[in-house]
Design an enzyme around this catalytic site. Structure first.
Site, PDB file in Angstrom:
ATOM      1  N   ASP A  74      -3.381   2.470  -4.881  1.00  0.00           N
ATOM      2  CA  ASP A  74      -2.156   2.490  -4.426  1.00  0.00           C
ATOM      3  C   ASP A  74      -1.527   1.115  -4.615  1.00  0.00           C
ATOM      4  OD1 ASP A  74      -4.348   1.748  -2.377  1.00  0.00           O
ATOM      5  OD2 ASP A  74      -2.550   1.580  -0.845  1.00  0.00           O
ATOM      6  N   GLU A 107       2.414  -0.909   4.692  1.00  0.00           N
ATOM      7  CA  GLU A 107       2.147   0.757   4.192  1.00  0.00           C
ATOM      8  C   GLU A 107       3.506   1.452   3.914  1.00  0.00           C
ATOM      9  OE1 GLU A 107      -0.574   2.427   3.844  1.00  0.00           O
ATOM     10  OE2 GLU A 107      -2.309   1.014   4.687  1.00  0.00           O
ATOM     11  N   HIS A 121       0.737  -1.385  -0.090  1.00  0.00           N
ATOM     12  CA  HIS A 121      -0.046   0.113  -0.047  1.00  0.00           C
ATOM     13  C   HIS A 121       0.863   1.157   0.093  1.00  0.00           C
ATOM     14  CE1 HIS A 121      -3.422  -2.509   2.003  1.00  0.00           C
ATOM     15  NE2 HIS A 121      -2.214  -3.085   2.327  1.00  0.00           N
ATOM     16  N   TYR A 122       0.402   2.441  -0.361  1.00  0.00           N
ATOM     17  CA  TYR A 122       0.860   3.612   0.046  1.00  0.00           C
ATOM     18  C   TYR A 122       0.123   4.277   1.128  1.00  0.00           C
ATOM     19  CZ  TYR A 122      -1.921   6.575  -3.372  1.00  0.00           C
ATOM     20  OH  TYR A 122      -3.029   6.954  -3.779  1.00  0.00           O
TER      21      TYR A 122
END
Length: 253
Positions: free
Chosen positions: A147, A95, A30-31
């Site tokens: 993302d 993340e 993810h971002y």
């Protein structure tokens, strides 16, 4: 040895009860999509937010562990891959700090990508996650997520042994913008689903745009042009090979 800092999030629970605890077989990247890494970590550790991930990688390469891998973190949300739902139960989430498309999307730093690579390889050393099960958030939730996006270095990760990136045919861009016939369109849709995207009959363009962000990042218009159809066939062949190798490994164990 991988350097990982600890910051405990309260947002996690059990993956299941014995003897029905599922095997961890997916890695989701993810971002953060927030204005700073600090803000993202605070949110992921906020009990009221009810979101989390197993790890966070900051732009300077610092790695934080928020949730133990054997616990279920709340990162995937409503998602689907290869017809499977409830993906938090079988996945590990990373993340990666980046403001995202809402706050000024930018390239991921070299230090950050090096850390993501090292962390991912460390995770893969402990869990039998096949290449076709290393995905982005937009792959599993294309109707609501974009993302880690088109600037993410999927080719570099694949060269390091993390995920899939079949090299495009040298002349693939010559087919950009070329129309496709009914048979080629039907075959392309089948390839999209076979790769793992949960294709909506009502709006396949959403899943196709997610595929393009990942495997043809120069253009993600959701259109089945000739280049996209060729790329779909290339990626499906790589996924089929990954699955066959995975089945061989499972039989050996």
């Amino acid at each position: 040895m991988l350097s990982v800092r600890e910051r405990s999030s309260p947002n996690h629970d059990s993956r299941g009860e014995a003897p029905n605890i599922p095997r961890i077989n997916m890695l989701v990247l993810h971002y953060t999509g927030m204005q700073s890494g600090e803000a993202a970590i605070e949110r992921l550790c906020d009990a009221e937010a009810k979101v989390s991930s197993h790890y966070v990688v900051e732009e300077d390469g610092t790695i934080w562990r928020l949730v133990p891998e054997l616990r279920r973190a709340f990162h995937a949300g409503v998602s689907c891959w290869q017809g499977e739902h409830n993906l938090n139960r079988v996945s590990i989430g990373i993340e990666i700090v980046n403001p995202g498309h809402e706050w000024g999307y930018r390239a991921f730093t070299e230090a950050q990508m090096a850390a993501v690579e090292a962390l991912s390889r460390d995770i893969l050393s402990r869990h039998r996650i096949p290449p076709h099960r290393v995905v982005g958030h937009s792959d599993i939730a294309p109707d609501r997520k974009s993302d880690p996006g088109e600037l993410f270095d999927w080719p570099g990760l694949a060269r390091a042994g993390v995920g899939l990136w079949p090299e495009p045919a040298s002349d693939i861009t010559r087919r950009r913008g070329h129309g496709v016939g009914v048979l080629e369109h039907t075959r392309a849709l089948a390839n999209l689903g076979a790769i793992g995207y949960c294709v909506s009959a009502a709006d396949p363009a959403v899943a196709l745009a997610a595929f393009q962000r990942r495997f043809r990042p120069e253009r993600w218009d959701g259109l089945f042009d000739g280049e996209t159809c060729v790329r779909l066939a290339e990626v499906r062949a790589a996924v089929d090979f990954s699955r066959a190798e995975g089945q061989t490994l499972l039989r050996r164990h």
